[in-house]
Design an enzyme around this catalytic site. Structure first.
Site: not given
Ligand code: AMP
Length: 221
Positions: A16, A91, A130, A163, A174
């Site tokens: 992505k 999400r 990685r 990691r 995950r």
């Molecule tokens: P990401 O960088 O997209 O993996 O997001 C990191 C964290 O931000 C996630 O683990 C959530 O806690 C929060 N987060 C990001 N996008 C969303 C979303 N659309 N809805 C709810 N929580 C989000």
């Protein structure tokens, strides 16, 4: 045909980030990552940041209302000629429904949802390869760079490690969480005729070219 707003859906390791970068530079998309916006709010110590912090630290989803208003605010600032590339949002079904309503309200064509399809085995292969430097944060790959755990970082001399969330067991977890979250979204967008599935295991440059064709409406799906 005009350039379409896009949503990128795909598990960790599907590419992505790489493809968002390509679409941003080659097709001038406005990249909107809710994860990045939330991290910036936390760093700034804003009200939103204070509310979101504990959820993010626990690896849980931030409540829908907070994330939806964040996206709605950004959407209001979007010019007619500007195009969205959403990453990490929606999400949940509530977020997807709110997004559909936002597009309807401003009279924009609904976005295309690109589903980056990749097998679990390929995700495990990519992420488990990685290797990270604890000192400067550079990420290497065993297969691409020939560097493994314990080797010295070519940038700063730090000792490379794997990691903990890139270990095969953690990656499988995950993936399980991703599938639980994304399956209803895939179905929601399939029913609305907005879903395009692409093969994310193909050559990276070929896939970038395919995504650009889709975004310009030059590839049928
Ligand atoms: P990401 O960088 O997209 O993996 O997001 C990191 C964290 O931000 C996630 O683990 C959530 O806690 C929060 N987060 C990001 N996008 C969303 C979303 N659309 N809805 C709810 N929580 C989000």
């Amino acid at each position: 045909m005009a350039q379409r707003d896009l949503i990128l859906l795909g598990p960790p390791g599907a590419g992505k980030g790489t493809h968002a970068e390509y679409l941003k530079t080659h097709m001038s998309y406005t990249h909107l990552s809710t994860g990045d916006l939330l991290r910036a709010a936390v760093a700034k110590g804003s009200d939103l940041g204070k509310q979101a912090k504990s959820y993010m630290e626990a690896g849980e989803l931030v409540p829908d209302g907070l994330v939806i208003s964040l996206v709605a605010e950004r959407m209001e600032q979007l010019g007619d000629e500007e195009h969205f590339l959403l990453d990490g949002f929606p999400r949940t079904i509530a977020q997807a429904e709110a997004l559909t309503a936002m597009f309807e309200r401003v009279g924009r064509e609904q976005p295309l949802v690109i589903n980056l399809a990749i097998s679990d085995a390929e995700v495990v292969r990519r992420l488990s390869g990685r290797r990270m430097c604890p000192d400067c944060g550079t990420i290497y790959n065993v297969r691409r760079d020939g560097l493994d755990v314990g080797d010295k970082c070519p940038q700063c001399g730090g000792e490379l490690y794997l990691r903990s969330d890139d270990r095969p067991e953690a990656i499988r977890n995950r993936l399980k969480v991703y599938k639980q979250d994304s399956a209803p979204l895939i179905e929601y967008y399939r029913q609305r005729g907005q879903l395009v599935t692409v093969d994310a295991e193909q050559d990276q440059h070929q896939l970038s070219a395919e995504l650009a064709q889709i975004a310009r409406g030059r590839r049928s799906y």
